[in-house]
Design an enzyme around this catalytic site. Sequence first.
Site, PDB file in Angstrom:
ATOM      1  CG  HIS B  74      14.428 -44.304  38.256  1.00 43.92           C
ATOM      2  ND1 HIS B  74      14.300 -45.439  38.399  1.00 43.92           N
ATOM      3  CD2 HIS B  74      13.129 -43.991  37.462  1.00 43.92           C
ATOM      4  CE1 HIS B  74      13.357 -46.069  37.732  1.00 43.92           C
ATOM      5  NE2 HIS B  74      12.567 -45.140  37.290  1.00 43.92           N
ATOM      6  CG  ASP B 103      32.658 -62.171  16.219  1.00 41.34           C
ATOM      7  OD1 ASP B 103      32.174 -61.234  16.616  1.00 41.34           O
ATOM      8  OD2 ASP B 103      32.998 -63.152  17.212  1.00 41.34           O
ATOM      9  CD1 TRP B 139      13.886 -38.532  32.220  1.00 40.89           C
ATOM     10  CD2 TRP B 139      15.500 -38.867  30.721  1.00 40.89           C
ATOM     11  NE1 TRP B 139      13.102 -38.699  31.075  1.00 40.89           N
ATOM     12  CE2 TRP B 139      14.162 -38.995  30.130  1.00 40.89           C
ATOM     13  CE3 TRP B 139      16.646 -39.148  29.849  1.00 40.89           C
ATOM     14  CZ2 TRP B 139      13.914 -39.028  28.922  1.00 40.89           C
ATOM     15  CZ3 TRP B 139      16.128 -39.371  28.668  1.00 40.89           C
ATOM     16  CH2 TRP B 139      15.049 -39.328  27.932  1.00 40.89           C
ATOM     17  CB  SER B 167      30.085 -46.823  24.483  1.00 46.63           C
ATOM     18  OG  SER B 167      29.200 -47.926  24.501  1.00 46.63           O
ATOM     19  CB  SER B 168      25.450 -45.260  21.641  1.00 44.85           C
ATOM     20  OG  SER B 168      25.015 -45.661  23.167  1.00 44.85           O
ATOM     21  CG  HIS B 251      10.211 -38.109  19.741  1.00 46.23           C
ATOM     22  ND1 HIS B 251       9.243 -38.312  20.979  1.00 46.23           N
ATOM     23  CD2 HIS B 251       9.594 -39.153  18.903  1.00 46.23           C
ATOM     24  CE1 HIS B 251       8.429 -39.391  20.574  1.00 46.23           C
ATOM     25  NE2 HIS B 251       8.325 -39.765  19.375  1.00 46.23           N
ATOM     26  CD  GLU B 253      17.761 -42.884  23.973  1.00 50.56           C
ATOM     27  OE1 GLU B 253      18.759 -42.904  23.128  1.00 50.56           O
ATOM     28  OE2 GLU B 253      17.861 -43.694  24.833  1.00 50.56           O
ATOM     29  CE1 TYR B 255       8.058 -44.052  18.673  1.00 50.01           C
ATOM     30  CE2 TYR B 255       9.267 -42.112  17.877  1.00 50.01           C
ATOM     31  CZ  TYR B 255       8.153 -42.859  18.114  1.00 50.01           C
ATOM     32  OH  TYR B 255       6.870 -42.192  18.353  1.00 50.01           O
ATOM     33  CB  SER B 266       8.364 -59.130  15.180  1.00 48.13           C
ATOM     34  OG  SER B 266       7.808 -58.024  15.460  1.00 48.13           O
ATOM     35  CG  HIS B 300       5.455 -35.019  20.345  1.00 47.52           C
ATOM     36  ND1 HIS B 300       5.601 -36.011  19.495  1.00 47.52           N
ATOM     37  CD2 HIS B 300       6.352 -35.368  21.602  1.00 47.52           C
ATOM     38  CE1 HIS B 300       6.257 -36.920  20.068  1.00 47.52           C
ATOM     39  NE2 HIS B 300       6.744 -36.621  21.017  1.00 47.52           N
ATOM     40  CG  HIS B 301       8.912 -34.447  23.916  1.00 46.88           C
ATOM     41  ND1 HIS B 301       8.526 -35.738  25.141  1.00 46.88           N
ATOM     42  CD2 HIS B 301       9.117 -35.167  22.939  1.00 46.88           C
ATOM     43  CE1 HIS B 301       8.834 -36.989  24.223  1.00 46.88           C
ATOM     44  NE2 HIS B 301       9.333 -36.584  23.043  1.00 46.88           N
ATOM     45  CB  THR B 326       2.503 -47.648  16.088  1.00 49.40           C
ATOM     46  OG1 THR B 326       3.253 -46.559  15.852  1.00 49.40           O
ATOM     47  CG2 THR B 326       2.791 -48.197  17.528  1.00 49.40           C
ATOM     48  CE  LYS B 329       7.090 -52.016  13.683  1.00 41.86           C
ATOM     49  NZ  LYS B 329       7.689 -53.157  13.634  1.00 41.86           N
ATOM     50  NE  ARG B 448       8.063 -35.908  34.572  1.00 44.07           N
ATOM     51  CZ  ARG B 448       8.700 -36.372  33.425  1.00 44.07           C
ATOM     52  NH1 ARG B 448       8.141 -35.636  32.423  1.00 44.07           N
ATOM     53  NH2 ARG B 448       9.632 -37.060  33.363  1.00 44.07           N
TER      54      ARG B 448
END
Lengths: 313, 524
Positions: B74, B103, B139, B167-168, B251, B253, B255, B266, B300-301, B326, B329, B448
């Site tokens: 998932h 293009d 994951w 690809s990315s 991390h 990722e 963002y 926006s 921080h993870h 943040t 924003k 979890r």
Amino acid sequence: MSTESSYYVPEQSKLPIITATGMGLMAYGAASWVIGGGNMVFTAGLIIMALVMFKWWSIVIDENMRGLANDQLKRSYVLGMLWFIFSEVMFFAAFFGALFYLRVIVNSWLGGDAAIGIFDDTPTDAAVANNALLWPGYEADWPPMVTPDEAANGANATFIGPDEAMSFPGWSKMLGWLPLWNTVILVTSSVTVHIAHTGLKNNNRKQFVGWLGFTVLLGLIFLVLQAEEYIHAYQHMGLTLDSGIYGTTFFMLTGFHGAHVTLGTAMLAIAWFRSLKGHFSNEDQFGFEAASWYWHFVDVVWILLFFVVYVFD
Amino acid sequence: MAHGPATLADGWRAYIARWVFTTNHKDIGTLYLWFSFAMFLLGGAFAMIIRAELFQPGMQLIRPEFFNQMTTMHGLVMVFGAIMPAFVGLANWMIPLMIGAPDMALPRMNNLSFWILPFAFAILTSTLFMEGGGPNFGWTFYAPLSTTYAPDSVNFFIFAIHIMGASSIMGSINIIATVMNMRAPGMTYMKMPLFVWTWVITAFLLVAVMPVLAGAVTMMLMDINFGTSFFDAAGGGDPVLFQHVFWFFGHPEVYIIILPAFGVVSQIIPTFSRKPLFGYSSMVYATAAIAFLSFVVWAHHMFTVGMPIAGELYFMYATMLIAVPTGVKVFNWITTMYKGSLTFETPMLFSIAFVILFTFGGFTGLMLSIAAADMQYHDTYFVVAHFHYVMVAGAVFSGTAAIYYWLPKWCGKMYNETMGQVQFWVAFIGFNIAFMPQHFLGLAGMPRRYADYGLQFADWNMVSSIGAFIYGGAQLMLLYNVIATIRNGKPTTEEKTWEGAEGLEWTVPSPAPYHTFAKPPEFK
């Protein structure tokens, strides 16, 4: 060619889907290969990739020769190459970062002398317990000739440290030390590729073709010496991928660098063959320039490697 | 193909060839969007299985091993298959239109970036049918669970990650080259629409961190198959090293996932407020600041992993700093709405919900950033609730808003406003019923990633599952709305679908012609 636009937008192309198929087969094939399923699928993918890459580059070169690539498109190619090199820098950053972390932080934890603070080198209780309970007898040292496993479990260990390290052998034996020669060769090749570039800029074709050919030769010599070094490590130094963290970081860093030298040599060799056919000019030299940027990048990585992997042990 | 794209009327072979061989940014954008929606439904199906099993305590429907594969798949499918490609699809469609380019800069590579994905996800999904099952280690695939104790299929997972990373990277290089090289005359950097800005910064993050992910999975591959000891202390390695390398990718990722969402919102909020975006340049700098900070906060993870106190403090304060840009924003979005002539069409509803719910998720993030408090919250459902508020109410809501907002431009048909608003309210209510209770579960101590739980957690889990099913249903309504619009929507040809919309994409007819801006427009 698109008639409405001065920026060349190719119409349909079969190249990408074939490339994607090749990559998919290689990925699936590599995974089934490492779990013992044979290498048929991987090889098929590899062949497809090799052929389609050849075709793709031929088409792009041909488009360029026909004048379809305007200055703006060439800038796109330049940006593409530069950002690709940046992504390669980050790939190496992961492995260099791992090396620093393992050397500076992990090793002192395993050896039981990780300090409380920057200004207080009393070992933390956790580090002392870590060493005493899990890896008794292991002393933090770099290069680690004994693995924690070996220190704690003796002959029953899975990971056995190397007999010899690749470190600087002292000034007296310096001339017989391969890494030094490899450094000399790569640095020289960065200079020779620059001389070739200068030749191209001054429309001196002899200088361009000659020095480019010499650069390719230096790349090949580097690879041969690297192979020689690996064979020596495996046969005489007991230094292999499984000899603990030293073998791991040594072979992964130098191995990935070697793979990039191989790619860079191939790119330069292609540029050299094209130069023999009269390709490239003062104004039109992206294919060669891209290869030379890549080559300088590979050279810089080596210099870093030379210091952190070989010299500062 | 100079006469426009092949349709089914030209025969199915030409039609398939159009999509497989295409170099057109709009076709490739469409492919990305449909692919990501298919993956969204697949990842959603996995989520439904998880929530069905957790409906009641005890094991009812599936085995625990399969439950682990479901939570893992998932996460992987949603992050790499649904959200990221959805925003790449939007980027493909909209960036050339917004900056006046004919293009993308490298059209063939653009096609390659897309067509790698079906192969990568075919490989990843096929692991579910392999002996030993698919990836079952979460994951975040922490070593040694993903190395020493992993099923054989982990190798397929590793190589699938490798090619989707390729690809990315190619897709991002294309976006950077397009934005740096293809802008119409007059389109200076500080005049670019914010969606373009957020995407170019995202692309930079992708080029920087996808190679690090490649490094992480390569180290795993070597440890599993070739005897190295990166993540094995016996050889002098460290499982914690994996977490450092992974989160140095991971991390940024998150963002990568949320910045394009900021960009979409926006665009939409000024349109329906009929006011220009408040504080444009501060938005740009805030985005850049968030991107920069994302590189220096990864641990921080890992507050509970046993870092020295100095490390804990540094990562705590650095993380809290992110609240500043943040906050800039959020205040700018609200100030844009202040004294505007607001109307509440579906895209605006999703955008306002985004601002509220994302801010909520941001605040729970702030709670989690307090190292001492995180000792309690770590690996509980509180974390699950937190990141679903930013991933779902953040990224997915804004993606949905983008679909409603630009759908008339893409296909020249207007969606049914009532249906759109009904879908919004079902999604909004379903989402909150599903994830709000998970905060309470987490604070009460429910961990979890477990297939079963103690009886004290039963009530809120049942509520959460009901909400999840409602939210899942809302996605089927979205699918219905999109198909119904394409087939029977009210045709609209106006260039400017929305009264308050600004930007180059609203100067071309609807639907946008197959080739736009062959001659670069003059932008003032």
